[in-house]
Design a protein around this motif. Sequence first.
Motif, PDB file in Angstrom:
ATOM      1  N   ILE A 183      23.259  44.372 -22.880  1.00 24.82           N
ATOM      2  CA  ILE A 183      24.557  44.013 -22.291  1.00 24.82           C
ATOM      3  C   ILE A 183      24.423  43.738 -20.800  1.00 24.82           C
ATOM      4  CG2 ILE A 183      26.860  44.899 -21.757  1.00 24.82           C
ATOM      5  CD1 ILE A 183      26.690  46.491 -24.357  1.00 24.82           C
ATOM      6  N   VAL A 184      23.688  44.617 -20.125  1.00 25.29           N
ATOM      7  CA  VAL A 184      23.514  44.440 -18.684  1.00 25.29           C
ATOM      8  C   VAL A 184      22.808  43.135 -18.383  1.00 25.29           C
ATOM      9  CG1 VAL A 184      22.350  45.379 -16.654  1.00 25.29           C
ATOM     10  CG2 VAL A 184      23.618  46.909 -18.175  1.00 25.29           C
ATOM     11  N   GLU A 185      21.772  42.815 -19.167  1.00 29.63           N
ATOM     12  CA  GLU A 185      21.047  41.562 -18.946  1.00 29.63           C
ATOM     13  C   GLU A 185      21.944  40.361 -19.204  1.00 29.63           C
ATOM     14  OE1 GLU A 185      17.489  41.453 -21.218  1.00 29.63           O
ATOM     15  OE2 GLU A 185      16.433  42.905 -19.969  1.00 29.63           O
ATOM     16  N   GLN A 186      22.810  40.441 -20.196  1.00 24.16           N
ATOM     17  CA  GLN A 186      23.692  39.340 -20.515  1.00 24.16           C
ATOM     18  C   GLN A 186      24.821  39.158 -19.485  1.00 24.16           C
ATOM     19  OE1 GLN A 186      23.456  37.103 -23.407  1.00 24.16           O
ATOM     20  NE2 GLN A 186      21.424  37.972 -23.055  1.00 24.16           N
ATOM     21  N   ARG A 187      25.226  40.278 -18.875  1.00 13.18           N
ATOM     22  CA  ARG A 187      26.398  40.217 -18.011  1.00 13.18           C
ATOM     23  C   ARG A 187      26.071  40.507 -16.546  1.00 13.18           C
ATOM     24  NH1 ARG A 187      31.039  43.443 -21.285  1.00 13.18           N
ATOM     25  NH2 ARG A 187      32.348  42.295 -19.792  1.00 13.18           N
ATOM     26  N   VAL A 188      24.792  40.358 -16.186  1.00 11.78           N
ATOM     27  CA  VAL A 188      24.376  40.712 -14.842  1.00 11.78           C
ATOM     28  C   VAL A 188      25.101  39.867 -13.785  1.00 11.78           C
ATOM     29  CG1 VAL A 188      22.372  39.171 -14.911  1.00 11.78           C
ATOM     30  CG2 VAL A 188      22.389  41.138 -13.347  1.00 11.78           C
ATOM     31  N   LYS A 189      25.274  38.562 -14.056  1.00 13.35           N
ATOM     32  CA  LYS A 189      25.966  37.706 -13.077  1.00 13.35           C
ATOM     33  C   LYS A 189      27.452  38.039 -13.037  1.00 13.35           C
ATOM     34  CE  LYS A 189      22.801  33.774 -13.013  1.00 13.35           C
ATOM     35  NZ  LYS A 189      21.708  34.438 -13.721  1.00 13.35           N
ATOM     36  N   GLU A 190      28.040  38.352 -14.199  1.00 10.85           N
ATOM     37  CA  GLU A 190      29.450  38.743 -14.228  1.00 10.85           C
ATOM     38  C   GLU A 190      29.668  40.004 -13.394  1.00 10.85           C
ATOM     39  OE1 GLU A 190      32.716  40.556 -17.371  1.00 10.85           O
ATOM     40  OE2 GLU A 190      30.869  39.640 -18.133  1.00 10.85           O
ATOM     41  N   ILE A 191      28.739  40.957 -13.536  1.00 16.27           N
ATOM     42  CA  ILE A 191      28.840  42.205 -12.778  1.00 16.27           C
ATOM     43  C   ILE A 191      28.722  41.915 -11.279  1.00 16.27           C
ATOM     44  CG2 ILE A 191      27.682  44.406 -12.300  1.00 16.27           C
ATOM     45  CD1 ILE A 191      26.907  44.475 -15.295  1.00 16.27           C
ATOM     46  N   GLY A 192      27.792  41.003 -10.929  1.00 12.07           N
ATOM     47  CA  GLY A 192      27.630  40.639  -9.510  1.00 12.07           C
ATOM     48  C   GLY A 192      28.890  40.025  -8.941  1.00 12.07           C
ATOM     49  N   ILE A 193      29.500  39.111  -9.681  1.00 14.63           N
ATOM     50  CA  ILE A 193      30.732  38.467  -9.202  1.00 14.63           C
ATOM     51  C   ILE A 193      31.848  39.493  -9.046  1.00 14.63           C
ATOM     52  CG2 ILE A 193      32.535  36.820  -9.839  1.00 14.63           C
ATOM     53  CD1 ILE A 193      30.315  35.147 -11.181  1.00 14.63           C
ATOM     54  N   ARG A 194      31.986  40.375 -10.030  1.00  9.40           N
ATOM     55  CA  ARG A 194      33.032  41.395  -9.955  1.00  9.40           C
ATOM     56  C   ARG A 194      32.840  42.295  -8.718  1.00  9.40           C
ATOM     57  NH1 ARG A 194      36.263  42.357 -14.425  1.00  9.40           N
ATOM     58  NH2 ARG A 194      35.781  41.089 -16.272  1.00  9.40           N
ATOM     59  N   LYS A 195      31.575  42.622  -8.416  1.00 10.45           N
ATOM     60  CA  LYS A 195      31.327  43.452  -7.237  1.00 10.45           C
ATOM     61  C   LYS A 195      31.694  42.718  -5.959  1.00 10.45           C
ATOM     62  CE  LYS A 195      28.416  46.519  -6.602  1.00 10.45           C
ATOM     63  NZ  LYS A 195      27.245  47.307  -6.229  1.00 10.45           N
ATOM     64  N   VAL A 196      31.371  41.405  -5.895  1.00 13.04           N
ATOM     65  CA  VAL A 196      31.731  40.602  -4.724  1.00 13.04           C
ATOM     66  C   VAL A 196      33.239  40.568  -4.546  1.00 13.04           C
ATOM     67  CG1 VAL A 196      31.727  38.266  -3.772  1.00 13.04           C
ATOM     68  CG2 VAL A 196      29.635  39.219  -4.766  1.00 13.04           C
ATOM     69  N   LEU A 197      33.955  40.562  -5.692  1.00 15.72           N
ATOM     70  CA  LEU A 197      35.415  40.501  -5.635  1.00 15.72           C
ATOM     71  C   LEU A 197      36.056  41.886  -5.468  1.00 15.72           C
ATOM     72  CD1 LEU A 197      36.076  37.808  -8.392  1.00 15.72           C
ATOM     73  CD2 LEU A 197      36.106  37.512  -5.895  1.00 15.72           C
ATOM     74  N   GLY A 198      35.230  42.929  -5.322  1.00 16.97           N
ATOM     75  CA  GLY A 198      35.766  44.243  -4.984  1.00 16.97           C
ATOM     76  C   GLY A 198      35.811  45.258  -6.099  1.00 16.97           C
ATOM     77  N   ALA A 199      35.161  44.970  -7.244  1.00 13.52           N
ATOM     78  CA  ALA A 199      35.173  45.930  -8.353  1.00 13.52           C
ATOM     79  C   ALA A 199      34.410  47.197  -7.970  1.00 13.52           C
ATOM     80  CB  ALA A 199      34.555  45.298  -9.599  1.00 13.52           C
ATOM     81  N   SER A 200      34.921  48.351  -8.395  1.00 13.92           N
ATOM     82  CA  SER A 200      34.263  49.631  -8.120  1.00 13.92           C
ATOM     83  C   SER A 200      33.222  49.932  -9.192  1.00 13.92           C
ATOM     84  CB  SER A 200      35.303  50.755  -8.091  1.00 13.92           C
ATOM     85  OG  SER A 200      35.896  50.908  -9.384  1.00 13.92           O
ATOM     86  N   ILE A 201      32.367  50.901  -8.886  1.00 14.42           N
ATOM     87  CA  ILE A 201      31.340  51.313  -9.855  1.00 14.42           C
ATOM     88  C   ILE A 201      31.997  51.874 -11.117  1.00 14.42           C
ATOM     89  CG2 ILE A 201      29.468  52.970 -10.279  1.00 14.42           C
ATOM     90  CD1 ILE A 201      28.660  52.701  -7.378  1.00 14.42           C
ATOM     91  N   SER A 202      33.047  52.691 -10.942  1.00 15.28           N
ATOM     92  CA  SER A 202      33.728  53.265 -12.107  1.00 15.28           C
ATOM     93  C   SER A 202      34.386  52.179 -12.952  1.00 15.28           C
ATOM     94  CB  SER A 202      34.764  54.290 -11.662  1.00 15.28           C
ATOM     95  OG  SER A 202      35.727  53.693 -10.801  1.00 15.28           O
ATOM     96  N   GLY A 203      34.928  51.152 -12.280  1.00 10.71           N
ATOM     97  CA  GLY A 203      35.553  50.062 -13.025  1.00 10.71           C
ATOM     98  C   GLY A 203      34.542  49.305 -13.863  1.00 10.71           C
ATOM     99  N   ILE A 204      33.359  49.051 -13.276  1.00 13.03           N
ATOM    100  CA  ILE A 204      32.300  48.357 -14.024  1.00 13.03           C
ATOM    101  C   ILE A 204      31.804  49.229 -15.174  1.00 13.03           C
ATOM    102  CG2 ILE A 204      29.945  47.467 -13.852  1.00 13.03           C
ATOM    103  CD1 ILE A 204      30.645  46.606 -10.979  1.00 13.03           C
ATOM    104  N   LEU A 205      31.697  50.527 -14.944  1.00 12.80           N
ATOM    105  CA  LEU A 205      31.259  51.441 -16.008  1.00 12.80           C
ATOM    106  C   LEU A 205      32.240  51.422 -17.170  1.00 12.80           C
ATOM    107  CD1 LEU A 205      29.263  53.625 -16.909  1.00 12.80           C
ATOM    108  CD2 LEU A 205      30.658  55.302 -15.699  1.00 12.80           C
TER     109      LEU A 205
END
Length: 809
Positions: free
Chosen positions: A709-731
């Motif tokens: 999942i992480v490998e498939q969504r690594v760019k999505e996770i990066g974009i979400r972090k740039v847009l202000g997503a928290s670690i708990s939200g990503i988890l």
Amino acid sequence: MLKNYIKIAWRNLLMNKTFSVINIVGLAISLASFILIALYVTDELRYDQHHKKSDRIYRINSDLTIGGTDLHLATSSDPMGATLKAEYPEVEAFVRFYNSSGGRLLKRGDQFIHEAKIAYADSTLFDVFTIPLVAGETAHGLNKPNTVVISESAAKRYFGTADVIGKSIETNNAKEAPYKITAVFEDMPRTSHFQFDFIFSMHQVDYPWNSFLSHNFHTYVLLADGADVRSFDRNFEQIIQKHILPQARQLMDINSMEDFQRSGNKIQYTLMPLKDIHLHSDRYPELGVNGDVQYVRIFSCIAIFVLLLACVNFMNLSTARSAARAKEVGVRKVLGSKKKWLITQFLTESMLMVWMAFLLAIGLSALFLHYFNTIAGKELAFADLFSPAFLLLLLLFTLVVGGLAGIYPALVLSRFKPISVLKGKIDGGFRRSKFRSGLVVFQFLTSVALAAGTMIIYQQLNFIQHKKIGFDKDHVLIVKGTQALGANAESFRHSISQLPDVQSSSFARFLPVANSDRNDNAFSKDPVMNESNSFNAQRWDIDYDYIPTLGMEISQGRNFSRQYGSDSTGMLINESAAKVLGYANPVGQKIYMPYGDGESMAYTVVGVVKNFHFESLRQHVGPLVMRLGNNRSAAAFRVSSTDLKQFIGNVEQEWKARSPALPFSYHFLDESFDAMYKVEQRVGKLAISFSILAVFIACLGLFGLTTFIVEQRVKEIGIRKVLGASISGILVMISKDFVRLVLIAVVIGTPLTWWAMSKWLEDFAYRIDIKWWMFALAGFLSIMVALMTISYQAIRAAKANPVNSLRDE
């Protein structure tokens, strides 16, 4: 070409050590579990197959219902075998075992040894069963009085050699002539439903012969080739009409078997295949401790599920690495590799890992074999792992596992399009893959089912241990074989009773635990017995102190008392017997016990004992009557000592003072009670062990899926972090898909497990109710395990620098 495939596969394994170790270890653990369970199952299935004529040997079972009391017996009457042999040509031979004495004291040197593995048998024993001889011959082995055949180990134990033909064995009975040894047989295989070291001639049995109404002999018949067993069973109806009915009329006023049956009674005989006895018979009395086909099926399913879990993990871990292998596949395709070559390459890698896991699994199986034997109560040997048939089965199975585990990843990886993968675009995300979601549901479903099933087994075992059973099993010492003391038995009991730690004592031939003596009798409410006033009950002979020593309670009337001389014709009955009699107050009522020629003995009910469980909790409490008797085969002492070692030493000292040559043997009543549920306790321990393994293997799969999942969504996770997503939200984002699948697994697994465990609990007359919280707890634990497993990869991805995942955009 194959050499090249293997070389590349080996290099890939070395390049990805963590992935390889996780995959190989997961497969090895599951294969080792499968191997151990397979050894257990094959051992259970091969019972009694060593007899050359095993497919033609049948035991005669008896099913009796008298007065609403059901008896399911593994025995039949003494003339049954001879009658069938004389009247039906389909019967080639028959043999009977008589095994009601509970063992004998045999003399070795100056000492007597208590031997439990004894029986009496007909001289036709060797015509029916395959029992190879070490010395002697079968034709005249048991056809004369005072003869005995013994096992090779018994011969060496008593004489130091197997060359003992013509020598004699003495018993503790001075009036009994020594037994001449006529043959020595090989020790009976462990996979035999009966185990004997001494088989005495049937001529020595003191018994009221030719009674079709007493069922005390294990009778086996050897049918001719091609005999129709179902058709042969109908012959028993003729036996009943021709032989049993005339004898029954001597005891009761009965016109016909039809009238007898219309009153709710039944007499039925059936043939049971020899090879079915160990796993399919739960009758009384058995010649040994039988298994249970239900547990064989349960463990077979567990083995398959654990192995499937490993295959699922293999698929998940392999596809989790798809991103890393995608460019390799793209380059290979650009350079001309065909799809079938890529599939072969990936299957080679799968098979290589499976074979490495297989070798490791053999080592793990050997390492944990002793532990497994201890839990399962088996004596499986290390050599069993390497029997040709078993090894061939495992090798073929390994090929199948390798193919099943590797084919899906091979197909997934080989179908990548070169242009897409070289651009970094890989198809088939987690949420869009129904197949992969199905695999996750299967993993959680298995985990939930095993966790809930183990919980129910544990609760049932706990219920058995703590249920009120109607007597006090704690702190009761049983000294066996006191009848061998002869005239000194009473003085021994009296001396022990004077010890300050002894509260009460009793001679106790009959005990409310398995493997104790039993005696079934027919009784009636009227002097003349008929089909409507008769009932069947256990009849125990006890003394004045039996009830208080065993901690039983009188609900009506009184106990036997020395103050009443008339108690010699008195009876105690339990509440089940009172219910069968139908009296509101049975105290003072008469019960009649027939003893032949239409005569009967009248007994007066002096008291009613509260129901107590004298059999396993698998059975309801049946009718029981107790009368005064002098059975001194065992003595029971209720003790309060805190220093049991010192107390037992004192008891043994009193024993040796009266008979130093006789063995001192004892046990505690609660130990015998617990022994009735050894099978269930073993099942509970095995279920817990394999449940833990299944959860561990499932965690490996979850780790692989999280990686995917992480490998498939690594760019999505990066974009979400740039847009202000928290670690708990990503988890939470990564975890919610798993939680949804767990809930689906719980919904599917709950009714399936509920049904399976309800079927298992049906074997117990007294059982727990399955509660909803058991499945809720199993689901909650599965969710927690899943969250803990995926949290490492999810948090690691959430903490990663988004620049690293977005710099190629």
